[in-house]
Design an enzyme around this catalytic site. Structure first.
Site, PDB file in Angstrom:
ATOM      1  CG  ASN A 132      23.514  28.986 -73.462  1.00  0.00           C
ATOM      2  OD1 ASN A 132      24.571  29.596 -73.621  1.00  0.00           O
ATOM      3  ND2 ASN A 132      22.337  29.515 -73.817  1.00  0.00           N
ATOM      4  CG  PHE A 180      29.360  35.231 -77.689  1.00  0.00           C
ATOM      5  CD1 PHE A 180      28.047  34.786 -77.776  1.00  0.00           C
ATOM      6  CD2 PHE A 180      29.573  36.610 -77.609  1.00  0.00           C
ATOM      7  CE1 PHE A 180      26.980  35.681 -77.771  1.00  0.00           C
ATOM      8  CE2 PHE A 180      28.522  37.513 -77.605  1.00  0.00           C
ATOM      9  CZ  PHE A 180      27.228  37.041 -77.679  1.00  0.00           C
ATOM     10  CB  SER A 205      24.713  36.751 -75.092  1.00  0.00           C
ATOM     11  OG  SER A 205      25.300  35.760 -74.261  1.00  0.00           O
ATOM     12  CG  ASN A 255      25.900  32.985 -71.001  1.00  0.00           C
ATOM     13  OD1 ASN A 255      25.652  32.919 -69.808  1.00  0.00           O
ATOM     14  ND2 ASN A 255      25.138  32.431 -71.925  1.00  0.00           N
ATOM     15  CB  THR A 256      29.616  38.312 -73.422  1.00  0.00           C
ATOM     16  OG1 THR A 256      29.769  37.121 -74.192  1.00  0.00           O
ATOM     17  CG2 THR A 256      30.786  39.239 -73.711  1.00  0.00           C
ATOM     18  CE  LYS A 314      18.442  36.158 -79.749  1.00  0.00           C
ATOM     19  NZ  LYS A 314      18.885  34.866 -80.281  1.00  0.00           N
ATOM     20  CG  ASN A 371      19.970  36.202 -76.270  1.00  0.00           C
ATOM     21  OD1 ASN A 371      20.136  35.023 -75.966  1.00  0.00           O
ATOM     22  ND2 ASN A 371      20.823  36.886 -77.006  1.00  0.00           N
TER      23      ASN A 371
HETATM   24  C1  LIG Z   1      22.625  26.317 -76.380  1.00  0.00           C
HETATM   25  C2  LIG Z   1      22.182  27.673 -76.803  1.00  0.00           C
HETATM   26  C3  LIG Z   1      23.079  28.544 -77.406  1.00  0.00           C
HETATM   27  C4  LIG Z   1      22.665  29.809 -77.814  1.00  0.00           C
HETATM   28  N1  LIG Z   1      23.562  30.632 -78.434  1.00  0.00           N
HETATM   29  C5  LIG Z   1      23.138  31.843 -78.888  1.00  0.00           C
HETATM   30  C6  LIG Z   1      24.018  32.697 -79.586  1.00  0.00           C
HETATM   31  O1  LIG Z   1      25.175  32.359 -79.848  1.00  0.00           O
HETATM   32  N2  LIG Z   1      23.545  33.914 -79.999  1.00  0.00           N
HETATM   33  C7  LIG Z   1      22.250  34.319 -79.760  1.00  0.00           C
HETATM   34  O2  LIG Z   1      21.865  35.403 -80.169  1.00  0.00           O
HETATM   35  N3  LIG Z   1      21.386  33.503 -79.119  1.00  0.00           N
HETATM   36  C8  LIG Z   1      21.798  32.293 -78.670  1.00  0.00           C
HETATM   37  N4  LIG Z   1      20.910  31.479 -78.027  1.00  0.00           N
HETATM   38  C9  LIG Z   1      19.533  31.969 -77.781  1.00  0.00           C
HETATM   39  C10 LIG Z   1      18.554  31.504 -78.833  1.00  0.00           C
HETATM   40  O3  LIG Z   1      18.866  32.021 -80.110  1.00  0.00           O
HETATM   41  C11 LIG Z   1      17.113  31.932 -78.447  1.00  0.00           C
HETATM   42  O4  LIG Z   1      17.064  33.354 -78.425  1.00  0.00           O
HETATM   43  C12 LIG Z   1      16.683  31.409 -77.093  1.00  0.00           C
HETATM   44  O5  LIG Z   1      17.223  30.138 -76.846  1.00  0.00           O
HETATM   45  C13 LIG Z   1      15.160  31.311 -76.974  1.00  0.00           C
HETATM   46  O6  LIG Z   1      14.615  30.415 -77.927  1.00  0.00           O
HETATM   47  P1  LIG Z   1      14.251  28.874 -77.576  1.00  0.00           P
HETATM   48  O7  LIG Z   1      13.466  28.907 -76.287  1.00  0.00           O
HETATM   49  O8  LIG Z   1      13.458  28.402 -78.740  1.00  0.00           O
HETATM   50  O9  LIG Z   1      15.551  28.174 -77.432  1.00  0.00           O
HETATM   51  C14 LIG Z   1      21.311  30.213 -77.609  1.00  0.00           C
HETATM   52  C15 LIG Z   1      20.413  29.324 -77.007  1.00  0.00           C
HETATM   53  C16 LIG Z   1      20.831  28.078 -76.607  1.00  0.00           C
HETATM   54  C17 LIG Z   1      19.825  27.139 -75.981  1.00  0.00           C
END
Ligand SMILES: Cc1cc2nc3c(=O)[nH]c(=O)nc-3n(C[C@H](O)[C@H](O)[C@H](O)COP(=O)(O)O)c2cc1C
Length: 365
Positions: A113, A117, A176, A178-179, A216, A245
């Protein structure tokens, strides 16, 4: 699994044929309109864990990013999560990056992704959190900064000020990918100053019941950065770490045609590196800081590995895309069986069981 979660899982093959953001929007809509059961199935007491003075009925939580705008927290709790993290919320609403910005890597059980944000902003998120009935369970809030802000630290202060009175815990997201520039805030001096400012902001808005403040972190830190962060975490007295993350790394094993899309990779390929980072940070902080372990969890065995690596709580997101909402019940069942098999009376008893924590040198002897 509840009949409703089973029904939702039957819809999974259909949802997976839709563009990922459309599927997510429809899922949120179904959850808002009453897809979740009215009451959660009670969890077995052997899965409960108490942290920061709060009792979590089970250690499996929903990771940030699924419910960015705090719309479905109660529904996800009723589906069996032990806690839910909303956000990331930024002070002002923002649209995020241009589409397409979310990709399923089916062959790799992963997602990339670069949403950036996209969210409704703090005021809307705070209003929704204020409306929900707290008795439904533990809901944390994850805060970030606007892409075009002039003052990074001030943005996080606004997040703490708005949400400390409403959330059961707060997560400072400096990881993140992406910022632009966000992850620079993980550097030791920057992160120390940031945490201290936020602790002060929290004390002024929620002096009676300050929610725990967690940081985080990214899975892409160098060894030096990891050591620095551990020191900063202990020196500031932050209440915990969320590890990790999404990653900007692209393992050579990825097979999907989307493997080289820019953005953060999550899901199965993130499991090993994020679990190794959990173990390392647990060791570097001598097991003194609660850790929420997240990255690639898709089974009870995965959750158990995170706990043994030092996580007191576990979260997931990407595996829901591939396994559906019924996964939560399965993970809890499997985790309970694994704890019993190894003679652990509770998840807390297994925290860090796979990590050798060096003893602090004895002074004055
Ligand atoms: C589509 C998507 C959007 C995410 N948005 C955020 C976010 O807004 N803030 C954040 O701290 N992590 C975000 N994450 C990261 C997740 O909270 C997590 O740290 C990461 O995906 C690893 O866990 P997973 O493998 O179970 O998905 C996002 C992940 C995905 C897949």
């Amino acid at each position: 699994m509840s009949a409703i979660a089973r029904l939702a899982d039957l819809a999974l093959p259909l949802l997976r044929r839709l563009p990922p953001e459309t599927a997510h929007r429809l899922t949120l809509r179904a959850l808002r309109s009453g897809l979740a059961p009215q009451r959660p199935q009670p969890d077995p007491p052997e899965l409960a864990i108490t942290l920061w003075g709060r009792r979590f009925p089970n250690p499996i939580g929903l990771a940030a990013g699924f419910d960015k705008n705090a719309e479905v927290a109660n529904a996800m709790l009723r589906l069996g999560f032990g806690f839910v993290e909303c956000g990331t919320l930024t002070p002002r609403p923002q649209p995020g990056n241009p589409r397409p910005r979310l990709f399923r890597l089916e062959e790799d059980a992963a997602v990339i992704n670069r949403l950036g944000f996209n969210n409704d902003g703090l005021a809307v998120g705070a209003a929704r959190l204020a409306q929900r009935q707290r008795c439904h369970g533990i809901v944390g809030a994850n805060i970030g900064k606007n892409r075009d802000t002039a003052d990074d630290v001030a943005d996080y202060v606004r997040g703490v000020t708005a949400l400390a009175p409403l959330a059961d815990y707060l997560v400072v997201n400096v990881s993140s990918p992406n910022t632009p520039g966000l992850r620079e805030l993980q550097r030791k001096s920057a992160v120390t100053a940031l945490i201290e400012r936020l602790q002060a902001a929290r004390a002024s808005v929620a002096p009676e019941h300050p929610p725990p403040l967690l940081l985080k972190i990214a899975p892409d830190l160098t060894a030096e950065e990891r050591g620095d962060l551990a020191q900063a975490a202990l020196a500031t007295g932050i209440d915990g770490l969320v590890i990790a993350n999404t990653t900007v790394a692209r393992p050579a094993s990825l097979r999907s045609r989307h493997a080289h899309e820019p953005g953060g990779l999550s899901g199965k390929p993130l499991f090993a590196p994020s679990t190794a980072l959990t173990a390392e940070m647990y060791r570097l902080t001598q097991g003194r800081l609660p850790i929420i372990g997240v990255g690639g969890v898709a089974s009870g065995e995965d959750a158990y590995a995170k706990i043994r690596a030092g996580a007191s709580l576990v979260q997931l997101y990407t595996a829901l895309v591939y396994h559906g909402l019924g996964l939560v019940a399965r993970i809890k069942r499997e985790l309970q069986a694994l704890l019993a098999r190894d003679g652990f009376a509770s998840p807390a008893a297994a925290v860090g069981a796979a990590v050798q924590v060096p003893r602090a040198p004895a002074h004055g002897r």
